[in-house]
Design an enzyme around this catalytic site. Sequence first.
Site, PDB file in Angstrom:
ATOM      1  N   SER A 107     -29.821 -42.894   8.345  1.00 51.42           N
ATOM      2  CA  SER A 107     -28.459 -43.330   8.055  1.00 51.42           C
ATOM      3  C   SER A 107     -28.459 -44.724   7.431  1.00 51.42           C
ATOM      4  O   SER A 107     -29.086 -45.649   7.950  1.00 51.42           O
ATOM      5  CB  SER A 107     -27.631 -43.339   9.345  1.00 51.42           C
ATOM      6  N   GLY A 108     -27.769 -44.861   6.311  1.00 54.36           N
ATOM      7  CA  GLY A 108     -27.704 -46.147   5.624  1.00 54.36           C
ATOM      8  C   GLY A 108     -28.755 -46.336   4.555  1.00 54.36           C
ATOM      9  O   GLY A 108     -28.817 -47.380   3.901  1.00 54.36           O
ATOM     10  N   THR A 112     -26.173 -40.315   0.540  1.00 54.08           N
ATOM     11  CA  THR A 112     -24.901 -39.877  -0.034  1.00 54.08           C
ATOM     12  C   THR A 112     -24.716 -40.422  -1.447  1.00 54.08           C
ATOM     13  O   THR A 112     -24.261 -39.709  -2.351  1.00 54.08           O
ATOM     14  CB  THR A 112     -23.733 -40.324   0.866  1.00 54.08           C
ATOM     15  N   ASN A 157     -24.485 -47.670   9.241  1.00 49.42           N
ATOM     16  CA  ASN A 157     -23.946 -47.320   7.929  1.00 49.42           C
ATOM     17  C   ASN A 157     -22.438 -47.186   8.017  1.00 49.42           C
ATOM     18  O   ASN A 157     -21.926 -46.527   8.917  1.00 49.42           O
ATOM     19  CB  ASN A 157     -24.587 -46.004   7.457  1.00 49.42           C
ATOM     20  N   SER A 160     -21.530 -43.128   6.980  1.00 51.16           N
ATOM     21  CA  SER A 160     -22.625 -42.265   7.418  1.00 51.16           C
ATOM     22  C   SER A 160     -22.165 -40.807   7.480  1.00 51.16           C
ATOM     23  O   SER A 160     -21.125 -40.487   8.048  1.00 51.16           O
ATOM     24  CB  SER A 160     -23.115 -42.701   8.801  1.00 51.16           C
ATOM     25  N   SER A 161     -22.955 -39.910   6.869  1.00 54.51           N
ATOM     26  CA  SER A 161     -22.664 -38.476   6.947  1.00 54.51           C
ATOM     27  C   SER A 161     -23.016 -37.987   8.340  1.00 54.51           C
ATOM     28  O   SER A 161     -24.159 -38.112   8.778  1.00 54.51           O
ATOM     29  CB  SER A 161     -23.486 -37.711   5.901  1.00 54.51           C
ATOM     30  N   GLY A 373     -31.546 -37.844   8.277  1.00 54.06           N
ATOM     31  CA  GLY A 373     -32.951 -38.177   8.417  1.00 54.06           C
ATOM     32  C   GLY A 373     -33.360 -38.257   9.877  1.00 54.06           C
ATOM     33  O   GLY A 373     -32.547 -38.116  10.792  1.00 54.06           O
ATOM     34  N   GLU A 375     -33.995 -39.542  13.380  1.00 48.39           N
ATOM     35  CA  GLU A 375     -33.237 -40.551  14.115  1.00 48.39           C
ATOM     36  C   GLU A 375     -33.946 -40.926  15.411  1.00 48.39           C
ATOM     37  O   GLU A 375     -34.354 -40.046  16.194  1.00 48.39           O
ATOM     38  CB  GLU A 375     -31.823 -40.056  14.427  1.00 48.39           C
TER      39      GLU A 375
END
Length: 1001
Positions: A107-108, A112, A157, A160-161, A373, A375
């Site tokens: 994330s980040g 995206t 993020n 973040s998705s 990704g 985590e």
Amino acid sequence: MEASLTARDRVGIQDFVLLDNYTSESAFLDNLRKRSHENLIYTYIGTLLVSVNPYKELDIYSKKQMDTYMGVNFFELPPHIYALADNVFRTMQSEYNNHFILISGESGAGKTEASKKILQFYAVSCPSTKLLNNVRDRLLLSNPVLEAFGNAKTLKNDNSSRFGKYMDIQFDHQGGAVGGHILSYLLEKSRVVHQNHGERNFHIFYQLVEGGEEDLLRWLGLERNCQHYRYLVQVKKNLLTQTIYSCLLQGDCAKVSSINDKSDWKMVRKALSVIEFSESDIENLFAIIASVLHLGNVKFEADVRGYASLNNNQEMHWVLSPFSVDHAVYARDALAKAIYGRTFNWLVNKINESLANKDSSRKTVIGLLDIYGFEVFNVNSFEQFCINYCNEKLQQLFIQLTLKSEQEEYEMEGIEWEPVPYFNNKIICDLVEEKHRGIIALLDEECLRPGEATDLTLLEKMEEEIGGHPHFVTHKLADKKTRKTLERGDFRLLHYAGEVTYCVVGFLDKNNDLLYRNGKEVISFNFYCKKQVVTQFKSSLVGLTEILMSKEPWYVRCIKPNEAKQPGRFDDVLVRHQVKYLGLMEHLRVRRAGFAYRRKYDIFLQRYKPLCPDTWPNWRGTAAEGVQRLIKHLGYKPDEYKMGRTKIFIRHPRTLFATEDAFQICKHRLATRIQAKYKGYRVKGDYLKQREAATKIENCWRGLMARKEREKRAWASLILFLRFIKGFMTRNQPSCNDNSEYLAYVRTNYLTRLRDNLPRTVLEKDAWLTAPPILQEVADTALHNRFNLLEIKYLYLLFCFPCFQLLLKEQTSSMFKGKKENYPFSVCKLTSELTFRLRPLFLSAVTSCVCVSLPQYSVPVVKYDRNGFRPRLRQLIFTQEAAYLVEETKIKQRIDYSSLKGMSVSNLSDNFLILHVTCDDIKQKGDLVLQCDYLFEALTKLCVIANKQNYIKVVQGSVRFDIQPGREGFVDFKSGQESMVYRAKNGHLMVVSESTRTKSR
């Protein structure tokens, strides 16, 4: 790519495959750091693209950049996401097969944004029609809608998705985007009811509250204040399994500086319209979102029996059940999550309906997989377990496809395949998904078995079944040292990316994801499937794997350089961790197992052919033969390369580096030679063009001047003819403007004939030519006074002088026009009285001269003494040999033209001239200071006769002259209101001339 190798020490290498020490993580990180600090955020590992988030805007995504990368060889330009997108597109068109791009990272890291850049590139590069543009707009605008409902601010993020997304873009045979389809995976529904401190709920809630129109909010019963909704900011109690945990603080982060909820709301409303959501659909959609917010505000109080009851809630009516307050809160939150999850699925389906391609003909596809990704948090729960399981499966697929791709290329090129050692994570995937014994099977079994099942009983079950697995450990199974790092409710998995410790609390509850019976009855039983969450997710991954296995893979690995989101900062520890769990070193080892560099023969030969005399400048044979000749000249050893069917394979980067360095040296020499040749060619070409242009201009100018001269001559001839006729008609009248030129012609003609027909003696009176009436008096005087031949010739010159004046005008103009103020006022005439007044003076003076040559010109002047500057009237006469200054019958000074060294005049409107003569002897007279009313005429005549055209000097201010050898004088010039000449106090002769402005007035 090869061109960048010259700067490799400063900016690193564009392709990690060319790293000499490719097994070293430190060398890998060093290269990544160098490029990141130079804002070179993209690097290749073969065809895999590594992208480092710069945390700032870079000017590398413009339309011009897109055009640069369209249709260009993949390795020809510096690494870029546009290069990968273009290569995928062109490969799809040429091979007519399906492809996918896997975008991964934590994330980040920029997943995206990478997905957006690829979509934007295809939107610009694909063919354009009205229909295709509609599809393109829907594909692009599906992003802000899915981001609003599926993205949220997290600690790592701001956008973040919180779900996985796979999008298929369908293309027709011409490369136009004609449709699409989206699959979503594992939406983080728990975020609806709970967020960690510093995080937010899904964006759409804040967009609705902050940006929604007043009428819409009023209809939905909402207030424009996020603080009024517990699911957005409030403290709440949370029930996990059957244990009540302490109060957990909600996100409490409604405002974020990097997010503009009002602007995003407008974008979402526009996007929904473009994607063809009806107004009714839009209203119902936001009504459901508002209902979730209202549901979060429902409060329960315990009655006398300890059961939960509603406290005068206007919006909520519920079937009474014997729930405690904690169970009621749990049921409320479960319902909110279920409603939002179902709504998200409906939203994705509606978007797919809009993107559906109605044409049944075969289409090629490019898939975009934007997946979460790996985590690793301080506390990792059920969601992290599912996400990391997904990454294990994708890593397994990734290695399989990479090895398959490499092996196929070797076989295609006829190169012997060398086995590649790598870590096979199948053992970890089996640990999680194996039937009956895997963690997923044990989790489902514990959820479905009768009796009292808890998270701790699940942990005990796993210890019994898989306790001996080398990649699984718990507090109970660990040694003393490891036990200190594990809580009693934890288990640890050794993933391919490293160890991750999971807290088992909440696993059963989140896997069940069930509503209580009464809640089901409220929203219908068909609302939910009976499968557990992790099993559904496993099935989704199996389906996704099948989709990906049917397509050609491409990869984008996104890396976050630091946790603070600061540009220019590179955290080695953080990046090293990501490099490891993204499998980049593993991928590099696979790519480098055989040969580090491979290129098609024609590309390799085209670049390096200057290094061999046999291949430069043109090779006549096949490209493979040319490469063979080239590498033989370069001295490649047999173990350093292999010749494939269409490509050359080079084993070691140092071999390529040496070749590239030699090429750079050679290139500079060639550039100098080519530049010299080219410059010569350009200069010659420019000269020929200029000469041709000059010739054309000259011809055109000459033609124009000839036409003007012809017209001028015709006009002049007509004017002269008319004047001649008019003069002839008035020839017997007194001299006037109408007949003066005609009479001058008559005089000239008569005197010319007279000169050639003089009688032998003056006694032959009858032999004289009959004079015209205008000259009858002159002829009688000549006969009466018996003029000799010299006098007759002189009369001829004087009478013809008006004609000569016209010839002198052009010469005068070239010498004085624009240099002397009074030149425009210099037109004057020589009167006929002057001729007869000068005759006796001239005769007396000339008879006393040693040289009795014919006078050419005469003019009255005022001569100023050298001492005292007294004015004296004199006559200035020019003969062929010298100039004479005459006083009545006496010659005062003779100036040989050979001793005349210059003539000076001022730039003002006076009529002074100074004749500078050579004065070597003290007895000789010095320079002459003269004043002449016919200044321009006299100077022009002097220049012509003495051949001194370049001796006139127009000066400003003052003129120095020689009185005699060793003595000098000065004449000063200035403008004034009236003309005057006087001796100044400093002893100079001061000449004041009337200004031309005064004259003009």
